[in-house]
Design a protein around this motif. Structure first.
Motif, PDB file in Angstrom:
ATOM      1  N   LEU A   1      22.653  35.388  31.333  1.00 13.43           N
ATOM      2  CA  LEU A   1      23.416  36.361  31.908  1.00 13.43           C
ATOM      3  C   LEU A   1      22.000  36.716  32.775  1.00 13.43           C
ATOM      4  O   LEU A   1      22.342  37.834  33.780  1.00 13.43           O
ATOM      5  CB  LEU A   1      23.494  37.535  30.833  1.00 13.43           C
ATOM      6  N   LEU A   2      20.934  36.738  32.407  1.00 10.10           N
ATOM      7  CA  LEU A   2      19.486  37.353  33.053  1.00 10.10           C
ATOM      8  C   LEU A   2      19.390  36.616  34.473  1.00 10.10           C
ATOM      9  O   LEU A   2      19.202  37.534  35.431  1.00 10.10           O
ATOM     10  CB  LEU A   2      18.339  37.312  32.427  1.00 10.10           C
ATOM     11  N   GLU A   3      19.662  35.337  34.456  1.00  7.41           N
ATOM     12  CA  GLU A   3      19.421  34.624  35.834  1.00  7.41           C
ATOM     13  C   GLU A   3      20.000  33.140  35.461  1.00  7.41           C
ATOM     14  O   GLU A   3      19.889  32.782  34.054  1.00  7.41           O
ATOM     15  CB  GLU A   3      18.049  34.791  36.230  1.00  7.41           C
ATOM     16  N   PRO A   4      20.064  32.240  36.351  1.00  9.11           N
ATOM     17  CA  PRO A   4      20.559  30.993  36.254  1.00  9.11           C
ATOM     18  C   PRO A   4      19.354  30.122  35.740  1.00  9.11           C
ATOM     19  O   PRO A   4      18.027  30.055  36.307  1.00  9.11           O
ATOM     20  CB  PRO A   4      21.173  30.345  37.463  1.00  9.11           C
ATOM     21  N   PHE A   5      19.604  29.296  34.434  1.00  7.79           N
ATOM     22  CA  PHE A   5      18.460  28.389  33.773  1.00  7.79           C
ATOM     23  C   PHE A   5      19.179  27.267  33.783  1.00  7.79           C
ATOM     24  O   PHE A   5      20.194  26.898  33.580  1.00  7.79           O
ATOM     25  CB  PHE A   5      17.897  28.806  32.627  1.00  7.79           C
ATOM     26  N   ASP A   6      18.072  26.005  33.637  1.00  9.03           N
ATOM     27  CA  ASP A   6      18.636  24.719  33.307  1.00  9.03           C
ATOM     28  C   ASP A   6      19.917  23.943  34.252  1.00  9.03           C
ATOM     29  O   ASP A   6      21.050  23.739  33.895  1.00  9.03           O
ATOM     30  CB  ASP A   6      19.412  24.676  31.947  1.00  9.03           C
TER      31      ASP A   6
ATOM     32  N   PHE B   1      23.298  20.821  22.372  1.00  8.32           N
ATOM     33  CA  PHE B   1      22.364  21.340  23.758  1.00  8.32           C
ATOM     34  C   PHE B   1      23.394  21.860  24.693  1.00  8.32           C
ATOM     35  O   PHE B   1      24.767  21.810  24.671  1.00  8.32           O
ATOM     36  CB  PHE B   1      21.936  20.029  24.196  1.00  8.32           C
ATOM     37  N   CYS B   2      22.687  22.530  25.369  1.00  9.30           N
ATOM     38  CA  CYS B   2      23.310  23.431  26.543  1.00  9.30           C
ATOM     39  C   CYS B   2      22.729  23.137  27.935  1.00  9.30           C
ATOM     40  O   CYS B   2      21.501  22.928  27.966  1.00  9.30           O
ATOM     41  CB  CYS B   2      23.313  25.007  26.297  1.00  9.30           C
ATOM     42  N   ASP B   3      23.328  23.715  28.699  1.00  7.26           N
ATOM     43  CA  ASP B   3      22.807  23.580  30.192  1.00  7.26           C
ATOM     44  C   ASP B   3      23.785  24.547  31.030  1.00  7.26           C
ATOM     45  O   ASP B   3      24.796  25.071  30.772  1.00  7.26           O
ATOM     46  CB  ASP B   3      22.638  22.293  31.013  1.00  7.26           C
ATOM     47  N   ARG B   4      23.256  24.728  32.289  1.00  4.61           N
ATOM     48  CA  ARG B   4      24.193  25.352  33.213  1.00  4.61           C
ATOM     49  C   ARG B   4      24.648  24.577  34.370  1.00  4.61           C
ATOM     50  O   ARG B   4      23.872  24.058  35.304  1.00  4.61           O
ATOM     51  CB  ARG B   4      23.733  26.767  33.712  1.00  4.61           C
ATOM     52  N   ARG B   5      25.990  24.393  34.738  1.00  5.61           N
ATOM     53  CA  ARG B   5      26.343  23.711  35.826  1.00  5.61           C
ATOM     54  C   ARG B   5      27.754  24.210  36.336  1.00  5.61           C
ATOM     55  O   ARG B   5      28.408  25.054  35.663  1.00  5.61           O
ATOM     56  CB  ARG B   5      26.877  22.258  35.578  1.00  5.61           C
ATOM     57  N   TYR B   6      27.959  24.226  37.717  1.00  9.48           N
ATOM     58  CA  TYR B   6      29.050  24.869  38.541  1.00  9.48           C
ATOM     59  C   TYR B   6      29.272  26.124  38.012  1.00  9.48           C
ATOM     60  O   TYR B   6      30.075  26.888  37.875  1.00  9.48           O
ATOM     61  CB  TYR B   6      30.270  24.202  37.913  1.00  9.48           C
ATOM     62  N   ASP B   7      28.021  26.970  37.993  1.00  9.62           N
ATOM     63  CA  ASP B   7      27.995  28.499  37.484  1.00  9.62           C
ATOM     64  C   ASP B   7      28.500  28.833  36.314  1.00  9.62           C
ATOM     65  O   ASP B   7      29.109  29.968  36.005  1.00  9.62           O
ATOM     66  CB  ASP B   7      28.659  29.335  38.900  1.00  9.62           C
ATOM     67  N   HIS B   8      28.560  27.972  35.248  1.00 16.46           N
ATOM     68  CA  HIS B   8      29.007  28.133  33.820  1.00 16.46           C
ATOM     69  C   HIS B   8      27.960  27.381  33.019  1.00 16.46           C
ATOM     70  O   HIS B   8      27.286  26.579  33.192  1.00 16.46           O
ATOM     71  CB  HIS B   8      30.356  27.288  33.884  1.00 16.46           C
TER      72      HIS B   8
END
Length: 188
Positions: free
Chosen positions: A132-137, A158-165
């Protein structure tokens, strides 16, 4: 590891505090309402935490303050490097997973490395809050704390951020990839 080994020499403490202060000032949106002088006072009173922050920095985590826990009066630091820290990638999930590999073993596991550094892996909720602070991974992924029931069956999350999700996935705990590491959290 003994406590004496977990203390930085004074010159290294000063260098680290300077790096942390500059990052803190540059990224004010991560910690609205928190003043550096208060954070530094906590760090000065807890030199073993400085050692852990130095380990986070040394491995590419770029730790920064992301919050304050009023219940415990602790400042919360997390790895804020844009991608999963470079010095903490190509790791399987934990020591059991590492021991289970018969060949092509990675150098270490995320859980064991975090423990040695004096930090914890983010859990799923913390990972989502960080996002929520900024995009990571955006190009990497990060192991997160895994429920015992999942781990008992041989899996890990595990997690990541893709397609703004933000996505949460599963994998065998013994797996490891060049683009997967872990993000840590430290309370001071």
């Amino acid at each position: 590891m003994t406590t004496s080994k977990r203390q930085l020499p004074a010159s290294q403490q000063d260098t680290l505090l300077d790096v942390l202060k500059k990052r803190f000032e540059k990224n004010r949106a991560r910690h609205k309402g928190i003043e550096w002088k208060d954070v530094q006072a906590k760090l000065d009173a807890n030199p073993e935490k400085l050692w852990s922050l130095d380990e986070m920095e040394r491995t590419g985590g770029e730790p920064d303050v992301i919050g304050y826990d009023k219940k415990t009066a602790a400042y919360i630091f997390a790895d804020c490097a844009p991608e999963s820290p470079k010095g903490r990638r190509s790791l399987c999930f934990d020591g059991d997973a590492l021991a289970s590999r018969k060949e092509h073993k990675p150098a270490d596991s995320a859980m064991e490395m975090a423990k040695a550094m004096g930090i914890e892996l983010l859990n799923e909720e913390q990972y989502r809050e960080l996002q929520l602070l900024e995009p990571f991974d955006l190009k990497t992924s990060s192991w997160i704390q895994t429920p015992a029931a999942v781990r008992k069956l041989g899996g890990a999350l595990f997690c990541d951020r893709r397609y703004d999700h933000v996505f949460t996935y599963h994998n065998g705990a013994e797996s490891y990839y060049a683009a997967r590491g872990f993000r840590g959290i430290l309370r001071v």
